[in-house]
Enzyme design. Structure first.
Site, PDB file in Angstrom:
ATOM      1  N   ILE A 144       0.827  -1.219   0.000  1.00 15.98           N
ATOM      2  CA  ILE A 144       0.000   0.000   0.000  1.00 15.98           C
ATOM      3  C   ILE A 144       0.860   1.267   0.000  1.00 15.98           C
ATOM      4  O   ILE A 144       2.032   1.238   0.367  1.00 15.98           O
ATOM      5  CB  ILE A 144      -1.002   0.011   1.182  1.00 15.98           C
ATOM      6  CG1 ILE A 144      -0.299  -0.090   2.536  1.00 15.98           C
ATOM      7  CG2 ILE A 144      -2.018  -1.112   1.011  1.00 15.98           C
ATOM      8  CD1 ILE A 144      -1.236   0.096   3.731  1.00 15.98           C
ATOM      9  N   PRO A 145       0.258   2.383  -0.397  1.00 18.52           N
ATOM     10  CA  PRO A 145       0.995   3.649  -0.492  1.00 18.52           C
ATOM     11  C   PRO A 145       0.848   4.497   0.769  1.00 18.52           C
ATOM     12  O   PRO A 145       0.199   4.098   1.733  1.00 18.52           O
ATOM     13  CB  PRO A 145       0.328   4.326  -1.679  1.00 18.52           C
ATOM     14  CG  PRO A 145      -1.105   3.914  -1.571  1.00 18.52           C
ATOM     15  CD  PRO A 145      -1.097   2.528  -0.964  1.00 18.52           C
ATOM     16  N   ASN A 168      -0.394   7.767   0.862  1.00 14.35           N
ATOM     17  CA  ASN A 168      -1.313   8.920   0.863  1.00 14.35           C
ATOM     18  C   ASN A 168      -2.526   8.725   1.777  1.00 14.35           C
ATOM     19  O   ASN A 168      -3.015   9.686   2.364  1.00 14.35           O
ATOM     20  CB  ASN A 168      -1.746   9.303  -0.566  1.00 14.35           C
ATOM     21  CG  ASN A 168      -2.281   8.152  -1.373  1.00 14.35           C
ATOM     22  OD1 ASN A 168      -2.114   6.988  -1.020  1.00 14.35           O
ATOM     23  ND2 ASN A 168      -2.930   8.475  -2.470  1.00 14.35           N
ATOM     24  N   LYS A 209       2.612  -4.945   3.496  1.00 10.41           N
ATOM     25  CA  LYS A 209       3.767  -4.048   3.504  1.00 10.41           C
ATOM     26  C   LYS A 209       3.282  -2.615   3.392  1.00 10.41           C
ATOM     27  O   LYS A 209       2.826  -2.168   2.354  1.00 10.41           O
ATOM     28  CB  LYS A 209       4.733  -4.336   2.357  1.00 10.41           C
ATOM     29  CG  LYS A 209       6.072  -3.631   2.609  1.00 10.41           C
ATOM     30  CD  LYS A 209       6.915  -3.449   1.379  1.00 10.41           C
ATOM     31  CE  LYS A 209       6.543  -2.249   0.554  1.00 10.41           C
ATOM     32  NZ  LYS A 209       6.643  -0.948   1.242  1.00 10.41           N
ATOM     33  N   PRO A 210       3.379  -1.876   4.510  1.00  7.94           N
ATOM     34  CA  PRO A 210       2.995  -0.465   4.433  1.00  7.94           C
ATOM     35  C   PRO A 210       4.020   0.296   3.584  1.00  7.94           C
ATOM     36  O   PRO A 210       5.121  -0.205   3.341  1.00  7.94           O
ATOM     37  CB  PRO A 210       3.074   0.017   5.894  1.00  7.94           C
ATOM     38  CG  PRO A 210       3.341  -1.188   6.742  1.00  7.94           C
ATOM     39  CD  PRO A 210       3.889  -2.256   5.839  1.00  7.94           C
ATOM     40  N   GLU A 264      -4.741  -0.821  -8.006  1.00  2.00           N
ATOM     41  CA  GLU A 264      -5.440   0.470  -7.981  1.00  2.00           C
ATOM     42  C   GLU A 264      -4.364   1.511  -8.194  1.00  2.00           C
ATOM     43  O   GLU A 264      -3.521   1.729  -7.327  1.00  2.00           O
ATOM     44  CB  GLU A 264      -6.173   0.633  -6.645  1.00  2.00           C
ATOM     45  CG  GLU A 264      -7.230   1.706  -6.717  1.00  2.00           C
ATOM     46  CD  GLU A 264      -6.675   3.066  -6.389  1.00  2.00           C
ATOM     47  OE1 GLU A 264      -6.297   3.791  -7.356  1.00  2.00           O
ATOM     48  OE2 GLU A 264      -6.602   3.406  -5.217  1.00  2.00           O
ATOM     49  N   CYS A 301      -5.298   9.578  -5.825  1.00  2.00           N
ATOM     50  CA  CYS A 301      -5.328   8.928  -7.130  1.00  2.00           C
ATOM     51  C   CYS A 301      -6.440   9.506  -8.007  1.00  2.00           C
ATOM     52  O   CYS A 301      -6.342   9.503  -9.216  1.00  2.00           O
ATOM     53  CB  CYS A 301      -5.504   7.431  -6.946  1.00  2.00           C
ATOM     54  SG  CYS A 301      -6.826   7.008  -5.817  1.00  2.00           S
ATOM     55  N   GLN A 358       8.513  13.775  -3.338  1.00  2.00           N
ATOM     56  CA  GLN A 358       7.257  14.233  -3.934  1.00  2.00           C
ATOM     57  C   GLN A 358       7.283  15.737  -4.183  1.00  2.00           C
ATOM     58  O   GLN A 358       6.825  16.215  -5.220  1.00  2.00           O
ATOM     59  CB  GLN A 358       6.072  13.854  -3.041  1.00  2.00           C
ATOM     60  CG  GLN A 358       5.796  12.352  -2.997  1.00  2.00           C
ATOM     61  CD  GLN A 358       5.481  11.757  -4.359  1.00  2.00           C
ATOM     62  OE1 GLN A 358       4.665  12.280  -5.107  1.00  2.00           O
ATOM     63  NE2 GLN A 358       6.138  10.669  -4.706  1.00  2.00           N
ATOM     64  N   GLU A 412       0.670  12.260 -14.172  1.00  2.00           N
ATOM     65  CA  GLU A 412       0.150  12.396 -12.810  1.00  2.00           C
ATOM     66  C   GLU A 412       1.188  13.172 -11.985  1.00  2.00           C
ATOM     67  O   GLU A 412       2.300  12.682 -11.765  1.00  2.00           O
ATOM     68  CB  GLU A 412      -0.080  11.011 -12.193  1.00  2.00           C
ATOM     69  CG  GLU A 412      -0.699  11.098 -10.821  1.00  2.00           C
ATOM     70  CD  GLU A 412      -0.981   9.719 -10.222  1.00  2.00           C
ATOM     71  OE1 GLU A 412      -2.137   9.444  -9.905  1.00  2.00           O
ATOM     72  OE2 GLU A 412      -0.039   8.920 -10.088  1.00  2.00           O
TER      73      GLU A 412
HETATM   74  P1  NAI Z   1       5.186   3.431  -5.542  1.00  2.00           P
HETATM   75  O1  NAI Z   1       4.245   2.808  -6.497  1.00  2.00           O
HETATM   76  O2  NAI Z   1       6.664   3.240  -5.786  1.00  2.00           O
HETATM   77  O3  NAI Z   1       4.910   2.905  -4.033  1.00  2.00           O
HETATM   78  C1  NAI Z   1       3.704   2.348  -3.589  1.00  2.00           C
HETATM   79  C2  NAI Z   1       4.019   1.085  -2.774  1.00  2.00           C
HETATM   80  O4  NAI Z   1       4.668   0.142  -3.622  1.00  2.00           O
HETATM   81  C3  NAI Z   1       4.972   1.311  -1.604  1.00  2.00           C
HETATM   82  O5  NAI Z   1       4.603   0.475  -0.535  1.00  2.00           O
HETATM   83  C4  NAI Z   1       6.303   0.855  -2.174  1.00  2.00           C
HETATM   84  O6  NAI Z   1       7.230   0.448  -1.195  1.00  2.00           O
HETATM   85  C5  NAI Z   1       5.897  -0.298  -3.051  1.00  2.00           C
HETATM   86  N1  NAI Z   1       6.826  -0.626  -4.123  1.00  2.00           N
HETATM   87  C6  NAI Z   1       7.622   0.215  -4.834  1.00  2.00           C
HETATM   88  N2  NAI Z   1       8.343  -0.469  -5.729  1.00  2.00           N
HETATM   89  C7  NAI Z   1       8.010  -1.779  -5.608  1.00  2.00           C
HETATM   90  C8  NAI Z   1       8.430  -2.985  -6.253  1.00  2.00           C
HETATM   91  N3  NAI Z   1       9.358  -2.973  -7.218  1.00  2.00           N
HETATM   92  N4  NAI Z   1       7.863  -4.152  -5.860  1.00  2.00           N
HETATM   93  C9  NAI Z   1       6.930  -4.177  -4.894  1.00  2.00           C
HETATM   94  N5  NAI Z   1       6.509  -3.079  -4.245  1.00  2.00           N
HETATM   95  C10 NAI Z   1       7.025  -1.888  -4.599  1.00  2.00           C
HETATM   96  O7  NAI Z   1       4.849   4.969  -5.453  1.00  2.00           O
HETATM   97  P2  NAI Z   1       5.767   6.145  -4.825  1.00  2.00           P
HETATM   98  O8  NAI Z   1       7.164   5.993  -5.325  1.00  2.00           O
HETATM   99  O9  NAI Z   1       5.553   6.210  -3.375  1.00  2.00           O
HETATM  100  O10 NAI Z   1       5.110   7.425  -5.486  1.00  2.00           O
HETATM  101  C11 NAI Z   1       5.422   7.763  -6.835  1.00  2.00           C
HETATM  102  C12 NAI Z   1       4.195   8.222  -7.559  1.00  2.00           C
HETATM  103  O11 NAI Z   1       3.244   7.162  -7.599  1.00  2.00           O
HETATM  104  C13 NAI Z   1       3.432   9.376  -6.929  1.00  2.00           C
HETATM  105  O12 NAI Z   1       4.016  10.608  -7.244  1.00  2.00           O
HETATM  106  C14 NAI Z   1       2.083   9.196  -7.558  1.00  2.00           C
HETATM  107  O13 NAI Z   1       2.096   9.715  -8.866  1.00  2.00           O
HETATM  108  C15 NAI Z   1       1.922   7.687  -7.623  1.00  2.00           C
HETATM  109  N6  NAI Z   1       1.149   7.154  -6.480  1.00  2.00           N
HETATM  110  C16 NAI Z   1      -0.158   6.816  -6.659  1.00  2.00           C
HETATM  111  C17 NAI Z   1      -0.924   6.386  -5.588  1.00  2.00           C
HETATM  112  C18 NAI Z   1      -2.363   6.042  -5.734  1.00  2.00           C
HETATM  113  O14 NAI Z   1      -3.126   6.211  -4.796  1.00  2.00           O
HETATM  114  N7  NAI Z   1      -2.785   5.492  -6.849  1.00  2.00           N
HETATM  115  C19 NAI Z   1      -0.369   6.306  -4.247  1.00  2.00           C
HETATM  116  C20 NAI Z   1       1.028   6.633  -4.163  1.00  2.00           C
HETATM  117  C21 NAI Z   1       1.736   7.042  -5.253  1.00  2.00           C
END
Ligand code: NAI
Ligand code: MG
Length: 493
Positions: A164-165, A167, A190-191, A265, A299, A346, A396
């Site tokens: 999960i992310p 936000n 995994k938070p 999502e 999102c 960010q 985004e």
């Molecule tokens: P991210 O997608 O990298 O992180 C989200 C989750 O995925 C975190 O728990 C992270 O540790 C995990 N993760 C990252 N790489 C992974 C991998 N290779 N394998 C498994 N898990 C993995 O997003 P991040 O870097 O925090 O934010 C980057 C951009 O993503 C933001 O600027 C935004 O555009 C987007 N985002 C969208 C969200 C939504 O609600 N749809 C939430 C958070 C970010």
């Protein structure tokens, strides 16, 4: 009490941090390899705690605990109604500790205390909604040909890896735990590395509620290590992920080796369309909330604001006046309307897009500057005269930056709204029923809001068209993604 103008406002105090280890098999444990990482207060950039960091070895232990709980022991034998009871109990405990959790969420994630309290309500509602489902997940009897009785059973998918992310740390936890637990699965969560603290506290409440060992496990850590270990682990049956679309692509490729189930999502570049025949006061408020809620870190953020040309000038002026008045500052002060972005990363990403928008020739109407030298604050930002091909209209940004795009009529705006690989949400503002329903039918998005925005309820399905996701969360639909259907056929001849 701080005094703002004449009104006294409350500032909540810094919370105590109770849990920082990993939770495996209902025990708080140190990581096998002894790693740790820092977690920050986004309002100051200061370190607030050191948290245990899971490696692949810890993930393996957590998955084994979850598998054991799934296949033997009290959870595997528990009546569905009793699963529901445990979930109601957890919801009650969260409610009892809601203020503590809201403060902790605000402290670690930077969201305003007001928004954090709102998230707690959503979290509790979600767990209660799915607790109610636990003993209502039914199969069918099927009228097959021949002298046979065929019926279906809906059984848990198995061990669910949930990533999960940052936000909405608690709300995303609830969206993932609710249907998973109602259907009898076990969990390794995994938070996000930015915001581990509230998940750990809620896990402590889950133990207090009486969840048996191994049903819920928490592995704090980074995506490329702990997250990846979950994705490739043969003992994990499904990955439920919320985050960036590029991360989902990596996960889907890596999950292919074990053909895991996945639900995603992902983000969006959601079109919010304002027709000249709208209630303009309502639409200004709505468009403002659509982009600036939680600093644009949603999102579903209404980041492409299509405004009918006739009212563009007035609309942008009114939006800018509101943006200039927005109170940006300490998220733990009840009078604050906008807190910091979650991290330096960010903030840098947003500032990069502000500079890019100006280079691309969009008109920066207001905002665009970092606020203060400490913490990750940025002014609410408006770009006018944006063209569809600009990066600020396509990517985004995930910050308080809106792109205003003028349009002339319905056909044109629908085509432009759909000209993106995203398809998460969409908004429309009009008093004309035909227009509202025609737009709702034509726009490619999992959620459409008519004369409102960001109304998300646990009872209604939520998810993305196109590259904004796969599967649905919330509502009855989420249960489909946490059950396997088994057909049983009995010879009656
Ligand atoms: P991210 O997608 O990298 O992180 C989200 C989750 O995925 C975190 O728990 C992270 O540790 C995990 N993760 C990252 N790489 C992974 C991998 N290779 N394998 C498994 N898990 C993995 O997003 P991040 O870097 O925090 O934010 C980057 C951009 O993503 C933001 O600027 C935004 O555009 C987007 N985002 C969208 C969200 C939504 O609600 N749809 C939430 C958070 C970010
Ligand atoms: Mg990332």
């Amino acid at each position: 009490m701080a005094v703002i103008g004449k009104k006294a406002v409350k500032k909540v105090s810094t919370p105590k941090i109770k849990r920082t280890k990993l939770l495996i098999n209902n025990k708080w444990v140190d990581p096998v390899e002894g790693g740790s990482f820092k977690t920050y207060n986004p309002a100051t950039g200061e370190v607030i705690a050191k948290v245990a960091e899971a490696s692949a070895k810890d993930v393996d232990l957590a998955v084994k605990a979850a598998r054991k709980a799934l296949e033997s022991g009290p959870w595997a034998r528990m009546d569905a109604a009793d699963r529901g009871k445990l979930m109601f109990k957890l919801a009650d405990l969260i409610e009892k500790n809601a203020e503590e959790l809201a403060v902790l969420e605000s402290y670690n994630c930077g969201k305003t205390i007001t928004d954090a309290r709102g998230d707690l309500v959503g979290t509790i509602n979600t767990l209660r909604y799915y607790a109610g489902w636990a003993d209502k997940i039914e199969g069918r009897t099927v009228p097959v040909r021949g002298k046979f009785l065929s019926y279906t059973l809906r059984q848990p998918v198995g061990v669910i890896g949930q990533i999960i992310p940052w936000n909405f740390p608690l709300l995303m936890l609830a969206w993932k735990w609710g249907p998973a637990l109602a259907c009898g699965n076990t969990i390794v969560l995994k938070p996000a590395e930015q915001t581990p603290l509230t998940a750990l506290r809620v896990a402590e409440l889950a133990i207090e509620a009486g969840f048996p060992a191994g049903v819920i496990n928490i592995v704090n850590g980074f995506g490329e290590t702990a997250g990846n270990a979950l994705v490739i682990h043969p003992g994990v049956d499904k990955i439920a992920f919320t985050g960036h679309v590029d991360t989902a692509k990596i996960i889907q490729k890596k999950a292919a080796d074990t053909l895991k189930r996945t639900t995603f999502e992902l983000g969006g570049k959601s079109p919010n369309v304002v027709f000249a025949d709208c209630d303009i006061d309502q639409a200004v408020e709505g468009a403002f909330h659509a982009i600036y809620f939680h600093c644009g870190q949603c999102c579903t953020a209404g980041s492409r604001l299509f405004v009918e040309q006739k009212i563009q000038k007035e609309f942008v002026e009114r939006l800018a006046a509101k943006a200039k008045q927005r109170k940006v500052g300490d998220p733990m002060d009840e009078s604050t309307q906008q807190g910091p972005q979650v991290s330096q990363e960010q903030l840098d990403k947003i500032l990069h897009y502000v500079a890019l928008g100006q280079r691309e020739g969009a008109k920066l109407v207001t905002g665009g500057q970092r606020k203060g030298a400490k913490g990750y604050f940025i002014e609410p930002t408006i770009f006018d005269g944006v063209r569809d091909e600009m990066a600020i209209a396509r990517d985004e940004i995930f910050g308080p930056v809106v792109s205003v795009l003028p349009f002339k009529d319905m056909d044109e705006v629908v085509a432009r709204a759909n000209d993106t690989f995203y398809g998460l949400a969409a908004g429309v503002w009009t008093k004309n029923l035909d227009k509202a329903h025609n737009y709702a039918a034509a726009v490619k998005a999992g959620t459409v809001w008519v004369n409102c925005y960001h109304i998300v309820d646990t009872t209604t399905p939520f998810g993305g068209f196109k590259m904004s996701g796969q599967g649905r969360e919330n509502g009855e639909e989420a249960l489909d993604h946490y059950t396997e259907t088994k057909t049983v056929t009995v010879n009656l001849a």
